[in-house]
Design a protein around this motif. Structure first.
Motif, PDB file in Angstrom:
ATOM      1  N   TYR A  30       0.846  -1.191   0.000  1.00  0.00           N
ATOM      2  CA  TYR A  30       0.000   0.000   0.000  1.00  0.00           C
ATOM      3  C   TYR A  30       0.886   1.247   0.000  1.00  0.00           C
ATOM      4  O   TYR A  30       1.802   1.366   0.806  1.00  0.00           O
ATOM      5  CB  TYR A  30      -0.923  -0.010   1.209  1.00  0.00           C
ATOM      6  N   THR A  31       0.587   2.167  -0.901  1.00  0.00           N
ATOM      7  CA  THR A  31       1.494   3.266  -1.216  1.00  0.00           C
ATOM      8  C   THR A  31       0.794   4.600  -1.010  1.00  0.00           C
ATOM      9  O   THR A  31      -0.404   4.730  -1.268  1.00  0.00           O
ATOM     10  CB  THR A  31       1.974   3.136  -2.677  1.00  0.00           C
ATOM     11  N   ASP A  32       1.541   5.575  -0.545  1.00  0.00           N
ATOM     12  CA  ASP A  32       0.996   6.911  -0.328  1.00  0.00           C
ATOM     13  C   ASP A  32       0.893   7.642  -1.669  1.00  0.00           C
ATOM     14  O   ASP A  32       1.880   7.738  -2.403  1.00  0.00           O
ATOM     15  CB  ASP A  32       1.914   7.687   0.621  1.00  0.00           C
ATOM     16  N   ARG A  33      -0.297   8.152  -1.980  1.00  0.00           N
ATOM     17  CA  ARG A  33      -0.480   8.855  -3.249  1.00  0.00           C
ATOM     18  C   ARG A  33       0.457  10.047  -3.364  1.00  0.00           C
ATOM     19  O   ARG A  33       0.954  10.365  -4.456  1.00  0.00           O
ATOM     20  CB  ARG A  33      -1.932   9.327  -3.389  1.00  0.00           C
ATOM     21  N   ALA A  34       0.726  10.719  -2.256  1.00  0.00           N
ATOM     22  CA  ALA A  34       1.633  11.870  -2.286  1.00  0.00           C
ATOM     23  C   ALA A  34       3.029  11.447  -2.722  1.00  0.00           C
ATOM     24  O   ALA A  34       3.715  12.184  -3.451  1.00  0.00           O
ATOM     25  CB  ALA A  34       1.682  12.543  -0.915  1.00  0.00           C
ATOM     26  N   ASP A  35       3.478  10.267  -2.306  1.00  0.00           N
ATOM     27  CA  ASP A  35       4.781   9.767  -2.737  1.00  0.00           C
ATOM     28  C   ASP A  35       4.789   9.467  -4.229  1.00  0.00           C
ATOM     29  O   ASP A  35       5.771   9.741  -4.932  1.00  0.00           O
ATOM     30  CB  ASP A  35       5.147   8.501  -1.959  1.00  0.00           C
ATOM     31  N   ILE A  36       3.708   8.882  -4.722  1.00  0.00           N
ATOM     32  CA  ILE A  36       3.634   8.583  -6.154  1.00  0.00           C
ATOM     33  C   ILE A  36       3.671   9.873  -6.967  1.00  0.00           C
ATOM     34  O   ILE A  36       4.357   9.962  -7.991  1.00  0.00           O
ATOM     35  CB  ILE A  36       2.376   7.764  -6.474  1.00  0.00           C
ATOM     36  N   ALA A  37       2.935  10.896  -6.531  1.00  0.00           N
ATOM     37  CA  ALA A  37       2.929  12.170  -7.246  1.00  0.00           C
ATOM     38  C   ALA A  37       4.325  12.785  -7.269  1.00  0.00           C
ATOM     39  O   ALA A  37       4.795  13.265  -8.310  1.00  0.00           O
ATOM     40  CB  ALA A  37       1.934  13.126  -6.595  1.00  0.00           C
ATOM     41  N   GLU A  38       4.992  12.773  -6.134  1.00  0.00           N
ATOM     42  CA  GLU A  38       6.340  13.360  -6.061  1.00  0.00           C
ATOM     43  C   GLU A  38       7.316  12.595  -6.948  1.00  0.00           C
ATOM     44  O   GLU A  38       8.134  13.195  -7.672  1.00  0.00           O
ATOM     45  CB  GLU A  38       6.823  13.356  -4.612  1.00  0.00           C
ATOM     46  N   ALA A  39       7.236  11.266  -6.917  1.00  0.00           N
ATOM     47  CA  ALA A  39       8.137  10.460  -7.733  1.00  0.00           C
ATOM     48  C   ALA A  39       7.853  10.635  -9.224  1.00  0.00           C
ATOM     49  O   ALA A  39       8.780  10.675 -10.044  1.00  0.00           O
ATOM     50  CB  ALA A  39       7.996   8.988  -7.344  1.00  0.00           C
ATOM     51  N   THR A  40       6.585  10.756  -9.573  1.00  0.00           N
ATOM     52  CA  THR A  40       6.227  10.969 -10.980  1.00  0.00           C
ATOM     53  C   THR A  40       6.788  12.293 -11.478  1.00  0.00           C
ATOM     54  O   THR A  40       7.329  12.382 -12.588  1.00  0.00           O
ATOM     55  CB  THR A  40       4.700  10.928 -11.149  1.00  0.00           C
ATOM     56  N   ALA A  41       6.681  13.323 -10.657  1.00  0.00           N
ATOM     57  CA  ALA A  41       7.245  14.624 -11.034  1.00  0.00           C
ATOM     58  C   ALA A  41       8.763  14.541 -11.166  1.00  0.00           C
ATOM     59  O   ALA A  41       9.349  15.120 -12.093  1.00  0.00           O
ATOM     60  CB  ALA A  41       6.855  15.679 -10.000  1.00  0.00           C
ATOM     61  N   ALA A  42       9.395  13.803 -10.270  1.00  0.00           N
ATOM     62  CA  ALA A  42      10.847  13.652 -10.343  1.00  0.00           C
ATOM     63  C   ALA A  42      11.263  12.954 -11.632  1.00  0.00           C
ATOM     64  O   ALA A  42      12.265  13.320 -12.261  1.00  0.00           O
ATOM     65  CB  ALA A  42      11.343  12.866  -9.134  1.00  0.00           C
ATOM     66  N   LEU A  43      10.489  11.957 -12.042  1.00  0.00           N
ATOM     67  CA  LEU A  43      10.799  11.256 -13.283  1.00  0.00           C
ATOM     68  C   LEU A  43      10.612  12.173 -14.486  1.00  0.00           C
ATOM     69  O   LEU A  43      11.463  12.230 -15.377  1.00  0.00           O
ATOM     70  CB  LEU A  43       9.905  10.024 -13.408  1.00  0.00           C
ATOM     71  N   LEU A  44       9.507  12.910 -14.521  1.00  0.00           N
ATOM     72  CA  LEU A  44       9.228  13.794 -15.648  1.00  0.00           C
ATOM     73  C   LEU A  44      10.248  14.916 -15.760  1.00  0.00           C
ATOM     74  O   LEU A  44      10.620  15.331 -16.861  1.00  0.00           O
ATOM     75  CB  LEU A  44       7.825  14.388 -15.505  1.00  0.00           C
ATOM     76  N   ALA A  45      10.692  15.423 -14.625  1.00  0.00           N
ATOM     77  CA  ALA A  45      11.581  16.593 -14.630  1.00  0.00           C
ATOM     78  C   ALA A  45      13.054  16.225 -14.628  1.00  0.00           C
ATOM     79  O   ALA A  45      13.910  17.086 -14.830  1.00  0.00           O
ATOM     80  CB  ALA A  45      11.279  17.467 -13.412  1.00  0.00           C
ATOM     81  N   GLY A  46      13.369  14.956 -14.411  1.00  0.00           N
ATOM     82  CA  GLY A  46      14.758  14.544 -14.279  1.00  0.00           C
ATOM     83  C   GLY A  46      15.376  14.067 -15.576  1.00  0.00           C
ATOM     84  O   GLY A  46      14.760  14.110 -16.647  1.00  0.00           O
ATOM     85  N   ASP A  47      16.597  13.591 -15.456  1.00  0.00           N
ATOM     86  CA  ASP A  47      17.358  13.128 -16.613  1.00  0.00           C
ATOM     87  C   ASP A  47      17.276  11.611 -16.796  1.00  0.00           C
ATOM     88  O   ASP A  47      17.792  11.088 -17.779  1.00  0.00           O
ATOM     89  CB  ASP A  47      18.834  13.525 -16.465  1.00  0.00           C
ATOM     90  N   ARG A  48      16.658  10.928 -15.857  1.00  0.00           N
ATOM     91  CA  ARG A  48      16.622   9.471 -15.919  1.00  0.00           C
ATOM     92  C   ARG A  48      15.545   8.995 -16.891  1.00  0.00           C
ATOM     93  O   ARG A  48      14.415   9.482 -16.868  1.00  0.00           O
ATOM     94  CB  ARG A  48      16.333   8.910 -14.529  1.00  0.00           C
ATOM     95  N   SER A  49      15.895   8.045 -17.742  1.00  0.00           N
ATOM     96  CA  SER A  49      14.928   7.446 -18.666  1.00  0.00           C
ATOM     97  C   SER A  49      14.509   6.082 -18.138  1.00  0.00           C
ATOM     98  O   SER A  49      15.353   5.247 -17.819  1.00  0.00           O
ATOM     99  CB  SER A  49      15.541   7.287 -20.066  1.00  0.00           C
ATOM    100  N   VAL A  50      13.225   5.888 -18.036  1.00  0.00           N
ATOM    101  CA  VAL A  50      12.677   4.606 -17.615  1.00  0.00           C
ATOM    102  C   VAL A  50      11.719   4.166 -18.711  1.00  0.00           C
ATOM    103  O   VAL A  50      10.751   4.868 -19.012  1.00  0.00           O
ATOM    104  CB  VAL A  50      11.940   4.728 -16.266  1.00  0.00           C
ATOM    105  N   ASP A  51      11.981   3.035 -19.305  1.00  0.00           N
ATOM    106  CA  ASP A  51      11.213   2.594 -20.456  1.00  0.00           C
ATOM    107  C   ASP A  51      10.318   1.404 -20.127  1.00  0.00           C
ATOM    108  O   ASP A  51      10.688   0.516 -19.358  1.00  0.00           O
ATOM    109  CB  ASP A  51      12.155   2.207 -21.603  1.00  0.00           C
ATOM    110  N   GLY A  52       9.133   1.407 -20.745  1.00  0.00           N
ATOM    111  CA  GLY A  52       8.213   0.296 -20.598  1.00  0.00           C
ATOM    112  C   GLY A  52       7.530   0.282 -19.245  1.00  0.00           C
ATOM    113  O   GLY A  52       7.507   1.277 -18.519  1.00  0.00           O
ATOM    114  N   PRO A  53       6.941  -0.864 -18.878  1.00  0.00           N
ATOM    115  CA  PRO A  53       6.233  -0.950 -17.601  1.00  0.00           C
ATOM    116  C   PRO A  53       7.195  -1.109 -16.431  1.00  0.00           C
ATOM    117  O   PRO A  53       8.121  -1.924 -16.482  1.00  0.00           O
ATOM    118  CB  PRO A  53       5.360  -2.196 -17.775  1.00  0.00           C
TER     119      PRO A  53
END
Length: 279
Positions: free
Chosen positions: A165-188
């Motif tokens: 079970y995951t905190d939605r606030a953590d998912i939102a923060e991590a999603t923003a970090a992925l979108l704004a960062g330099d790391r590429s994550v491909d696929g599922p």
């Protein structure tokens, strides 16, 4: 530009808030059904445009990345709607589409949304652009998951299995970090808390936090459905939720991964942290 769909919803709005801490506002766009509800973003310099899955309009114009937040209307043909949005994002020149998928998505997962997420991921795979499917861990409010345990002293639900079970606030923060960062994550990829717990674990944690004995009561499926319907819950929605329990007990949501912590740069919030806030 990063364009976020569903930006007036809970996850989308929180993701935009975190993006605003990481990139200039003029590099963020939102696609919303009702632009008036996103005026608070426009006032801070975010580009706000009207758009929907049915008619994306020009909301994706200029987008380098699009965050496609999955629809939640059970009466809609969500796969077709997601496909329309993906087609519009590709036509607008987006280089990457990030989609909010489902943890544990698998062809034989009994939880009904699994199929639509897999179908959307297949469309992304055929889209011709880079894509990421964030298979988000369950992030619903714990009071909805556990029921009125504080009043009854019991977590009375059907048989379950381990879930991170995951905190939605953590998912939102991590999603923003992925979108704004330099790391590429491909696929599922799995985006979930690192530790999977059962309702029995919840009962132990709650007992420790409250100093009371919180019991785990396992209801058989039929009794649980009957009780929910007797308490005015819609029967179709109740049977839908039952597929969730069936999936958890079969282990479909048991696995997690390190990505959430890596993107956050810290340990995600635990269920104990979240329960403590409700006491």
């Amino acid at each position: 530009m990063i364009v976020v769909t569903g930006a007036t919803g809970g996850l989308g709005s929180a993701t935009v808030e975190h993006l605003l801490k990481r990139v200039p506002a003029d590099q963020i766009g939102v696609s919303v059904r009702d632009t008036a509800k996103a005026q608070h973003f426009a006032d801070r310099g975010v580009r706000v445009r009207q758009g929907s899955y049915e008619d994306p309009g020009d909301a994706f114009a200029g987008a380098e990345q699009v965050l496609l937040i999955s629809g939640n209307d059970p009466a809609a043909d969500l796969v077709s709607l997601h496909g329309r949005a993906i087609e519009a994002a590709v036509a607008a020149g987006a280089r990457r589409i990030v989609y909010t998928s489902q943890h544990g998505a698998a062809p034989d997962n009994p939880y009904l949304p699994s199929g639509l997420h897999l179908a959307t991921e297949a469309i992304l795979g055929d889209s011709g652009v880079a894509w990421t499917a964030l298979r988000n861990g369950a992030y619903g409010p714990l009071d909805q998951v556990l029921g009125p345990w504080q009043q009854t002293g019991e977590i009375a639900q059907p048989e379950d299995g381990p879930v991170p079970y995951t905190d939605r606030a953590d998912i939102a923060e991590a999603t923003a970090a992925l979108l704004a960062g330099d790391r590429s994550v491909d696929g599922p990829v799995t985006l979930a808390a690192p530790t999977a717990v059962t309702f029995g674990d919840f009962a132990e944690i709650a007992s420790g936090l409250t100093g009371r004995t919180i019991k785990r009561v396992v209801l058989d499926d039929e009794s649980w459905v009957a009780a929910q319907v007797a308490n005015s819950a819609p029967e179709q929605a109740t049977h839908f939720m039952l597929t969730w329990y069936q999936a958890t007990r079969a282990g479909y949501f048991a696995e997690s991964g390190p990505l959430l912590a890596e993107l956050l740069g810290r340990e995600p919030r635990t269920v104990a942290d979240r329960l403590a806030e409700t006491i």
